[in-house]
Design an enzyme around this catalytic site. Structure first.
Site, PDB file in Angstrom:
ATOM      1  CB  SER A   1      17.188 195.479 -44.372  1.00 32.80           C
ATOM      2  OG  SER A   1      17.477 196.833 -44.860  1.00 32.80           O
TER       3      SER A   1
ATOM      4  CB  THR B   1       8.145 190.256 -49.854  1.00 27.94           C
ATOM      5  OG1 THR B   1       9.460 190.679 -50.811  1.00 27.94           O
ATOM      6  CG2 THR B   1       7.199 190.728 -50.809  1.00 27.94           C
TER       7      THR B   1
ATOM      8  CG  ASN C   1      20.735 197.034 -44.527  1.00 29.60           C
ATOM      9  OD1 ASN C   1      21.080 197.741 -45.317  1.00 29.60           O
ATOM     10  ND2 ASN C   1      20.460 195.624 -44.843  1.00 29.60           N
TER      11      ASN C   1
ATOM     12  CB  SER D   1      12.762 200.806 -58.279  1.00 26.53           C
ATOM     13  OG  SER D   1      13.625 201.465 -58.715  1.00 26.53           O
TER      14      SER D   1
ATOM     15  N   GLY E   1      11.568 185.096 -49.898  1.00 27.79           N
ATOM     16  CA  GLY E   1      10.612 184.383 -50.218  1.00 27.79           C
ATOM     17  C   GLY E   1       9.912 183.680 -49.193  1.00 27.79           C
TER      18      GLY E   1
ATOM     19  N   GLY F   1      10.143 187.784 -52.677  1.00 21.37           N
ATOM     20  CA  GLY F   1       8.927 187.251 -52.524  1.00 21.37           C
ATOM     21  C   GLY F   1       9.097 185.752 -52.705  1.00 21.37           C
TER      22      GLY F   1
ATOM     23  CB  CYS G   1      20.987 197.874 -52.716  1.00 18.81           C
ATOM     24  SG  CYS G   1      19.550 199.000 -53.257  1.00 18.81           S
TER      25      CYS G   1
ATOM     26  CG  ASN H   1      19.497 192.852 -51.339  1.00 22.13           C
ATOM     27  OD1 ASN H   1      18.279 193.324 -51.697  1.00 22.13           O
ATOM     28  ND2 ASN H   1      20.459 193.817 -50.825  1.00 22.13           N
TER      29      ASN H   1
ATOM     30  CE  LYS I   1      19.694 191.674 -47.839  1.00 20.43           C
ATOM     31  NZ  LYS I   1      18.316 192.553 -47.253  1.00 20.43           N
TER      32      LYS I   1
HETATM   33  C1  LIG Z   1      10.559 197.205 -50.482  1.00 21.35           C
HETATM   34  C2  LIG Z   1      11.848 196.623 -50.068  1.00 21.35           C
HETATM   35  C3  LIG Z   1      12.719 197.332 -49.752  1.00 21.35           C
HETATM   36  C4  LIG Z   1      13.834 196.768 -49.438  1.00 21.35           C
HETATM   37  N1  LIG Z   1      15.053 197.721 -48.952  1.00 21.35           N
HETATM   38  C5  LIG Z   1      16.232 196.945 -48.585  1.00 21.35           C
HETATM   39  C6  LIG Z   1      17.255 197.702 -47.834  1.00 21.35           C
HETATM   40  O1  LIG Z   1      17.033 199.086 -47.836  1.00 21.35           O
HETATM   41  N2  LIG Z   1      18.568 197.205 -47.692  1.00 21.35           N
HETATM   42  C7  LIG Z   1      18.677 195.846 -47.962  1.00 21.35           C
HETATM   43  O2  LIG Z   1      19.674 195.329 -47.624  1.00 21.35           O
HETATM   44  N3  LIG Z   1      17.831 194.882 -48.510  1.00 21.35           N
HETATM   45  C8  LIG Z   1      16.547 195.728 -48.837  1.00 21.35           C
HETATM   46  N4  LIG Z   1      15.412 194.715 -49.411  1.00 21.35           N
HETATM   47  C9  LIG Z   1      15.678 193.582 -49.700  1.00 21.35           C
HETATM   48  C10 LIG Z   1      15.123 192.705 -48.660  1.00 21.35           C
HETATM   49  O3  LIG Z   1      15.768 193.004 -47.225  1.00 21.35           O
HETATM   50  C11 LIG Z   1      15.409 191.093 -48.639  1.00 21.35           C
HETATM   51  O4  LIG Z   1      16.816 190.797 -48.895  1.00 21.35           O
HETATM   52  C12 LIG Z   1      14.510 190.745 -50.023  1.00 21.35           C
HETATM   53  O5  LIG Z   1      13.450 191.361 -49.961  1.00 21.35           O
HETATM   54  C13 LIG Z   1      14.636 189.121 -50.096  1.00 21.35           C
HETATM   55  O6  LIG Z   1      13.616 188.602 -49.036  1.00 21.35           O
HETATM   56  P1  LIG Z   1      11.905 188.388 -49.231  1.00 21.35           P
HETATM   57  O7  LIG Z   1      11.705 187.499 -50.359  1.00 21.35           O
HETATM   58  O8  LIG Z   1      11.640 187.730 -47.910  1.00 21.35           O
HETATM   59  O9  LIG Z   1      11.458 189.746 -49.190  1.00 21.35           O
HETATM   60  C14 LIG Z   1      14.243 195.253 -49.652  1.00 21.35           C
HETATM   61  C15 LIG Z   1      13.096 194.700 -50.054  1.00 21.35           C
HETATM   62  C16 LIG Z   1      12.088 195.171 -50.564  1.00 21.35           C
HETATM   63  C17 LIG Z   1      10.870 194.380 -50.964  1.00 21.35           C
END
Ligand SMILES: Cc1cc2nc3c(=O)[nH]c(=O)nc-3n(C[C@H](O)[C@H](O)[C@H](O)COP(=O)(O)O)c2cc1C
Ligand SMILES: Cc1cc2nc3c(=O)[nH]c(=O)nc-3n(C[C@H](O)[C@H](O)[C@H](O)COP(=O)(O)OP(=O)(O)OC[C@H]3O[C@@H](n4cnc5c(N)ncnc54)[C@H](O)[C@@H]3O)c2cc1C
Ligand SMILES: Cc1cc2nc3c(=O)[nH]c(=O)nc-3n(C[C@H](O)[C@H](O)[C@H](O)COP(=O)(O)OP(=O)(O)OC[C@H]3O[C@@H](n4cnc5c(N)ncnc54)[C@H](O)[C@@H]3O)c2cc1C
Ligand SMILES: Cc1cc2nc3c(=O)[nH]c(=O)nc-3n(C[C@H](O)[C@H](O)[C@H](O)COP(=O)(O)O)c2cc1C
Ligand code: FES
Ligand code: FES
Lengths: 301, 233, 301, 233
Positions: A22, A266, A100, A71, A244, A217, A130, A192, A165
């Site tokens: 998401s 990410t 989501n 953010s 990550g 990440g 969030c 998250n 989540k």
């Molecule tokens: C730019 C961005 C926007 C995100 N927006 C949401 C969101 O709207 N809802 C949500 O549940 N998680 C959101 N996340 C969290 C991601 O879904 C994920 O839980 C988190 O980035 C960890 O995974 P990753 O390290 O693979 O990015 C967002 C993450 C990023 C980087």
């Protein structure tokens, strides 16, 4: 195509365990320029709220060593616009679409869930984690009691299975997960983003208007893997892990730790083809290891 | 993956890189560049400075880790390029007045070139402001009808827009805001915005820019916007 | 040498705010090959326990993206051997030596503290946050009540000022910090390592015998900076911050967030000269900015 | 910071790199190498393969990110080297029997060379085992009295140690354990241990190796240990 990656998550069949996370994947359309979305096990929509949300002002992204802070503040068009403009397209994609849902208070969560009862979705991801919105969001997700309460109400109202989540920023995550399971969640997703801070020393000020923001990440992978393992030990419902994950080897580690599916967030930005390469990597791994299904190595640690 | 043809330092910290590329490219569009694995994590948006079949050129300033790595690449090395992305400057047939500040001149070269190709009769005037040293100015002199150069001053002090001219500007936000402010409302003004970007394709909502008609994505709805969309207060 | 970096931490004068972190700097000797230890604001000993400790078996180090996981398990020669073999050398180094103390239960903490009353040290760092030992360690540090309790007893017994080193893995860190302040701590240091996990997918097993281990290095900087800011808002005693600090710019950000001093850990491995380069960088910054003392920009965010 | 003189691929994944360096270097010592910023975070321990005034040589296998980056360096590039670290193999005057497995041969070259320099009369026999392809064997042939080569088999099956010989071995831990096991107790055996290292200088306690006399640091007390110290059960 071989079935070695087919995965049951609760009662939902995923053709493979790789799902786009998401907020990193829009509503999918943008990535259609890179590959056919049907290749994915599933995709998760940007976090939706009852009303449209403009999100946060100021800088929204900041890189950190092997990480990304964001953010965004749940900018989204709102459930109605989603149902009108995005869902007709998404529902015809031959992959699992996970919706989501965020909110600012109980009422807004419940109203959003009610509206989504009108669509024929397969899985709701309840975002109580969030860190970038002031009201609601993470506030529900950092305590087992509040997480359980809201989950219970949402589960009762929703005609769809609900996956919750979790936030890595609160109380012991296995306790929160357990509270959600008891409240009727059909799955857990985690993590998250981790709450972090960035300062621009040249400007002598915080980078983000909200002061703190969410870290994701590769930097967070060891923490996400530990939490995934803890939660998998604590609950019996399936777990969708993220944090990550960037290669098929990473995905495998989370599956060995007990995750049923994984999400990639990410790293979609670093390499738009990453999920597809991950699926191929996992498939080759299964062949080389002689696994008839990836589930054979699930939770072996 | 593109192969680098050349990557030369014009003046300290300013580089010009050409890579193999063929495709449809509009002035004001950009590419996401990467020549590293995960450190830094993201690709870097860089505008199209010039393009002809088989050759895509970027003009960039070394400001941090990403551009520093780019500057060390040599002919024959690979660089990951994704794009072209963004809307680009619109095609116009009116006279054109272009205002660039610092590395903001990067996209204006291809803009002026294309304008002159499409409008051999049209007049194109170019204002260029630099803090210390100028670069890439000669190319404009051979294409444009007039080039007004300012080093160390404030280029908008010199700016005089003729009736009927369309203005297009790229540079520090302060400069673009000043241009937006002083150009009479009768002239159309297009500004090319900057934002931190993660995806470059509209999926992350990280590059949002507030506009009169709500949030827009700099990477997809922009980077080029009408003045009244973004400087509306 | 200019005095722009001189820093009072509680009642202790540091010639500059840069201190080498516990466990990454041995007892200092090894780095004497690189520079004169007197250049440092201070140094922190490896965590000491009452009895000698052999530490953990198996793999003890594992790299992660921009991070390092360790599972040393507080290997150390014990307080007596320290006093006999290391202290005579350390006490003559013209810098502040901080003695880091761990324990497995209240008794062992208190006995260790009592023994240290015999030496003329300037500051004790009470480590209630080591994630790599089974008994004691982090167990005390993740709850405000237990953290406060042990701090109180240690403070009462110790003839030295006590700084408490906090864990990022427990309850809200500002509450824990506050409990320590109330219990009489003269300073707070944070963060110890974040609990993470690593899996070796080739071996199909966890990397560390203990399953989980501690994550440090640049990867954790955004989290450490956020927690530093939170703690600095919550307490009035000085804060010594660490977690991924690698350059003078990083150090400055932590100081802007409110830290009085900073510690550098993992990056000593990446570049043994890093602390010295950091001190030089901060000095030049003060000159350029016309600061008569670095404290002028402390806590401005 | 050292300048690279050469960095050649001997067979796939096996490289030999020479750098400018002058200093006192013992056989069995190692350097911490780095040619990157923070990705990976740590330096990599690599043994001294050869040394003469002004030239230090490493022999290394590409197994992951660090060694992969090393393999891409070109003559003239810089590489950060810290060292020499560790105790190294002891100087002996008895006859020498050397057993190397795979990339474990890396430190043995300089060992044999130095032994022969100091003991022109002494006998030096060398066992080398490789899984698929051998490398660096000729150099041993010109220095040692006998070279026993095994490809694809188990080198210890062939190993016969003469009375009075000192044995020194480097290779996979399994190999060294087998050597330690089979060599008669009358012969001294030295083994060169491996461990993940962060600091390389004894400050982090990450490379600890359990020995009969308690924990030892591979980086500082080792990497060379007497067999009975480490294989004592
Ligand atoms: C730019 C961005 C926007 C995100 N927006 C949401 C969101 O709207 N809802 C949500 O549940 N998680 C959101 N996340 C969290 C991601 O879904 C994920 O839980 C988190 O980035 C960890 O995974 P990753 O390290 O693979 O990015 C967002 C993450 C990023 C980087
Ligand atoms: C549409 C667009 C076109 C651009 N075209 C050019 C060009 O043609 N030539 C040129 O020199 N520069 C151009 N830039 C700016 C360029 O992208 C940044 O200078 C570059 O990303 C800095 O990366 P760095 O790693 O060297 O610096 P760092 O300071 O290390 O970057 C840190 C982070 O901030 C982001 N960042 C820093 N500055 C900017 C910025 N000004 N805009 C967006 N993100 C930024 C980076 O992406 C990164 O996430 C353009 C930016 C945009 C948005
Ligand atoms: C004293 C000593 C001398 C050595 N001499 C040589 C030599 O002459 N030639 C040579 O090819 N190799 C040598 N090695 C092994 C070499 O250090 C590793 O192969 C190398 O660190 C792997 O790094 P990487 O980034 O390519 O692999 P990665 O697998 O990416 O490394 C991941 C992590 O594991 C560590 N690691 C992985 N394998 C080893 C290992 N075997 N030993 C120590 N740490 C490891 C790395 O330091 C890193 O932290 C030596 C090791 C030691 C301890
Ligand atoms: C190898 C290693 C050993 C450590 N040992 C100790 C210790 O004995 N006592 C302690 O309080 N902290 C110990 N730490 C934690 C560090 O002092 C520091 O809190 C942490 O690494 C975060 O800072 P950094 O990111 O700068 O390394 C250790 C860290 C590492 C990497
Ligand atoms: S950069 Fe991701 S939406 Fe624009
Ligand atoms: S590598 Fe740090 S003690 Fe040996």
């Amino acid at each position: 195509m071989s079935k070695c990656l087919e995965t049951m998550f609760n009662e939902i069949l995923f053709k493979n365990p790789v799902i786009s996370a998401s907020g990193t994947f829009g509503f999918g359309r943008e990535y259609e320029a890179f590959y056919d979305l049907e290749k994915l096990g599933g995709l998760c929509t940007k976090g939706l709220t009852l009303e449209p949300k403009a999100g946060n002002k100021g800088i929204r992204l900041w890189e950190t060593p092997a990480g990304l802070m964001n953010s965004i503040g749940l900018e989204n068009p709102g459930i109605d616009a989603f149902i009108k403009n995005e869902w007709p397209h998404l529902k015809d994609v031959n992959t699992v679409t996970i919706i989501n849902v965020g909110g600012k208070d109980e009422e807004s969560y419940l109203k959003a869930i009610e509206k989504l009862n009108a669509v024929d979705a397969q899985l709701i991801e309840l975002n109580i984690s969030c860190p970038n919105v002031k009201a609601g969001g993470m506030a529900y997700g950092i305590k087992a009691t509040t997480a359980g309460d809201i989950t219970k109400k949402v589960v009762e109202l929703s005609k769809h299975p609900v996956m919750v989540k979790l936030s890595p920023n609160g109380d012991a995550i296995s306790e929160i997960a357990l509270a959600c399971e008891i409240a009727g969640a059909k799955g857990i997703s985690l993590i998250n983003t981790l709450q972090g801070m960035a300062i621009d020393y040249k400007k002598k000020s915080a980078v983000f208007n909200n002061l703190y923001a969410g870290l994701s990440g590769p930097a967070v992978k060891p923490i996400a893997l530990r939490m995934t393992h803890q939660v998998c030990q604590a609950v019996t419902i399936p777990v969708m892990a993220m944090g990550g994950i960037s290669t098929w080897e990473d995905a495998l580690e989370f599956i060995m730790a007990g995750a049923t599916c994984i999400q990639m967030g990410t790293m979609n930005f670093n390499n738009p083809m990453a999920p597809v390469e991950m699926i191929e990597g996992l498939e080759i791994y299964c062949q080389k290891e002689g696994l008839s299904n990836i589930s054979e190595i699930r939770g072996i640690i | 993956m593109a192969i680098i043809q050349s990557n030369d330092c014009l003046i300290p910290l300013i580089y010009k890189m050409s890579v193999d590329f063929t495709g449809a490219v509009l002035p004001g569009q950009f590419f996401m560049l990467r020549a590293w694995d995960k450190d830094p994590l993201l690709s870097r948006p860089i505008s199209v400075h010039d393009y002809e079949t088989g050759q895509l050129t970027f003009l960039y300033q070394v400001v941090g880790k990403g551009t520093e790595i780019l500057s060390r690449l040599k002919p024959g090395d690979n660089v990951e390029i994704q794009g072209p992305y963004g809307n680009g400057f619109p095609e116009v047939s009116e006279d054109l007045c272009v205002v660039g500040g610092g590395i903001g001149v990067a996209p204006l070269h291809y803009l002026v070139k294309k304008y002159k190709e499409k409008n051999p009769q049209g007049t194109c005037r170019v204002y260029l402001g630099f803090r210390e040293n100028s670069y890439g100015v000669e190319a404009f002199e051979s294409m444009a009808d007039e080039v007004i150069l300012d080093i160390g001053g404030i280029i908008t002090n010199r700016l005089k827009v003729n009736p009927g001219e369309v203005v297009m500007t790229c540079g520090p936000e302060m400069l673009m805001a000043a241009v937006a402010n002083m150009v009479p409302p009768e002239n159309k003004v297009y500004v090319s915005m900057e934002a931190h970007m993660a995806c470059g394709i509209g999926a992350c909502l990280g590059c949002t820019c507030e506009t009169k008609s709500g949030n827009k994505k700099v990477c997809k709805d922009g980077p080029v916007f009408l003045r009244e969309e973004v400087f509306y207060e």
